[in-house]
Write an enzyme that holds these catalytic residues in place. Structure first.
Site, PDB file in Angstrom:
ATOM      1  N   GLU A 199       1.058  -1.356   0.086  1.00 32.07           N
ATOM      2  CA  GLU A 199       0.002  -0.351  -0.511  1.00 32.07           C
ATOM      3  C   GLU A 199       1.041   1.366   0.290  1.00 32.07           C
ATOM      4  OE1 GLU A 199      -2.846  -0.279   3.494  1.00 32.07           O
ATOM      5  OE2 GLU A 199      -4.291  -2.070   2.890  1.00 32.07           O
ATOM      6  N   GLU A 213      -5.944  -8.332   0.835  1.00 31.83           N
ATOM      7  CA  GLU A 213      -6.491  -7.692   1.567  1.00 31.83           C
ATOM      8  C   GLU A 213      -7.198  -7.870   1.849  1.00 31.83           C
ATOM      9  OE1 GLU A 213      -4.547  -4.836   4.175  1.00 31.83           O
ATOM     10  OE2 GLU A 213      -2.221  -5.506   4.734  1.00 31.83           O
TER      11      GLU A 213
HETATM   12  O1  IFM Z   1      -2.811  -3.045   9.718  1.00 29.01           O
HETATM   13  C1  IFM Z   1      -3.563  -2.895   8.282  1.00 29.01           C
HETATM   14  C2  IFM Z   1      -2.493  -3.358   7.527  1.00 29.01           C
HETATM   15  O2  IFM Z   1      -1.296  -2.916   7.357  1.00 29.01           O
HETATM   16  C3  IFM Z   1      -2.295  -2.501   6.227  1.00 29.01           C
HETATM   17  N1  IFM Z   1      -3.845  -2.223   5.180  1.00 29.01           N
HETATM   18  C4  IFM Z   1      -4.777  -2.407   5.662  1.00 29.01           C
HETATM   19  C5  IFM Z   1      -4.512  -2.841   7.354  1.00 29.01           C
HETATM   20  C6  IFM Z   1      -5.970  -2.485   7.827  1.00 29.01           C
HETATM   21  O3  IFM Z   1      -6.127  -1.011   8.439  1.00 29.01           O
END
Ligand code: IFM
Length: 443
Positions: free
Chosen positions: A167, A355
């Site tokens: 990200e 994710e």
């Molecule tokens: O916990 C985070 C992760 O580190 C990166 N993506 C979003 C998740 C939730 O906020």
């Protein structure tokens, strides 16, 4: 009700975590400090005053934890390598004990029949590099490529699936523009060089992996939110287009060889100050897969005070829907729409949802944690994923965030994303009903 068979035998099911959020052991076996150690220990930075010093103690409990992932019937274990554990000063000296830890994690993962999916950078930059400017210093492109090479040479014989960055929009916006995440810098003078150097590092990291690990499956991951205009006016639609350029296209399009999306958000022309001859070509890399990470949509309205994007997010609580413990609106169609949006790029060949998940304020009842809302969230999102897949989107995997409850950055430990509850004082693990749901779904 979704059924596993509908996704096909090749579809990958996994769970995801990251080093700083779960490992703890921040001063053990030669690990150097990271920007998150510094940031979390600075007063007022983390809402709860907590830090990742101990976290889930994964550093000592990895063997049992990985066995737990296996027992839930997942096939893939996504985790990140801590750069400061491997190179305590960020470059130069390699810490053999840091490498040893990840050798053990990878070996345990493989021994249990799980695929390791490794993220190279999930935000824990060595503090020593931040002291030299961090992502604002162009030299980081070489520092990062050298770190990737060390990891590729050490683990490339056993790790096939790699993700270069986690990200980049989030760590540059929150860390270098808004100061809400480590290292806590603000303003365009920090943000713009950080963006350009991270985008270059993303491609150079991919090239370093490809050069060192023949047969590597190389990806990188992007945060994404489907953007909708809150109103029908031209101004509202213009604001949504600007917002989309930053939220969803800023790092994806350069990687695809399309350059920065500055035609949709002209303030991004300011990036030109940091671009040297040849850079625009260097930004491109032919990733084997794109990691899509999403939690919510964005609804935006025009706001003349938001210089650059002209977009103001409609507060999630004003949208009238269900909210998670992060205050995020639950809107599963977001996943379908984003998969379609990403798949529309001819150069995006494969997508993996690396994710997706829901935070709640879970509380155990004896040895059970009942989380029906999380199960409903997962089912609804999988149904949207399947809808996109059945319409031809090449989506090949789903990783739930997160395997364990963990340190949720500036929010501390309060929001719990895990399929497995962590009782932090005792480090006891309790598989939540959602974990049992996955176990039955995948079993
Ligand atoms: O916990 C985070 C992760 O580190 C990166 N993506 C979003 C998740 C939730 O906020």
């Amino acid at each position: 009700m979704v059924k596993r068979e509908a996704f096909g035998p090749e579809f990958r099911w996994g769970v995801a975590t990251s080093a700083y959020q779960i490992e703890g052991a921040v001063r053990e076996d030669g690990r150097g400090p990271s920007i998150w150690d510094t940031f979390a220990h600075a007063p007022g930075r983390i809402k709860t005053g907590e830090n990742g010093d101990v976290a889930c103690d994964f550093y000592h409990r990895y063997a049992e934890d990985i066995a737990l992932i296996r027992s839930l019937n997942f096939q893939a274990h996504r985790f990140s390598l801590a750069w400061p554990r491997i190179l305590p000063e960020g470059r130069g000296r390699v810490n053999p004990k840091g490498l040893d830890f990840y050798h053990r994690v990878i070996d345990r993962t493989l021994e249990l029949g799980l695929e390791p999916w490794v993220t190279l950078y999930h935000w824990d930059l060595p503090q020593a590099l931040e002291d030299q400017g961090g992502w604002t210093n162009r030299a980081i492109v070489d520092w990062f490529a050298a770190y990737v090479e060390v990891c590729a040479r050490a683990f490339g014989d056993r790790v096939r699936h790699w993700m270069v960055l986690n990200e980049p929009t989030v760590f540059t916006v929150l860390g270098y523009l808004q100061g809400k995440h480590a290292p806590g810098r603000r303003g365009l003078a920090n943000f713009l060089p950080a963006v350009h150097h991270a985008a270059l590092a993303q491609a150079e990291g991919g090239r370093a992996l490809r050069a060192c690990v023949p047969g590597a499956v190389v990806g990188t991951t992007f945060s994404a939110s489907y953007v909708q205009a809150a109103g029908p006016t031209w101004l509202s639609r213009m604001a949504a287009a600007h917002y989309d350029a930053v939220a969803n296209r800023l790092f994806l399009e350069p990687a695809l060889g399309l350059g920065y999306p500055w035609n949709s958000a002209p303030f991004l022309h300011l990036l030109r100050r940091y671009i040297r001859p040849g850079d625009l070509e260097r930004l491109a890399f032919d990733f084997d897969f794109i990691g899509l990470q999403t939690y919510f949509r964005q609804l935006v309205r025009f706001d003349p005070l938001q210089l650059g994007t002209w977009a103001q997010e409609v507060p999630h609580e004003a949208r009238g829907g269900e909210l998670t413990a992060m205050g995020w609106e639950v809107w599963p169609e977001n996943l379908y729409l984003l998969l379609k949006q990403f798949a529309a790029y001819p150069k995006v060949r494969r997508i993996v949802v690396t994710e997706n998940g829901m935070a709640l304020l879970d509380t155990p009842e004896g040895d059970r944690v009942h989380d029906p809302r999380r199960i409903a969230f997962i089912e609804a999102h999988l149904a949207q994923l399947l809808r996109a897949k059945q319409e031809g989107v090449p989506v090949e995997g789903y990783f739930y965030w997160s395997f364990l409850d963990n340190f949720e950055w500036a929010e501390g430990y309060r929001p719990r994303f895990g399929l497995v509850y962590v009782d932090y004082p005792t480090q006891r693990r309790i598989v939540k009903d959602s974990g049992r749901w996955f176990q039955a779904f995948l079993g």
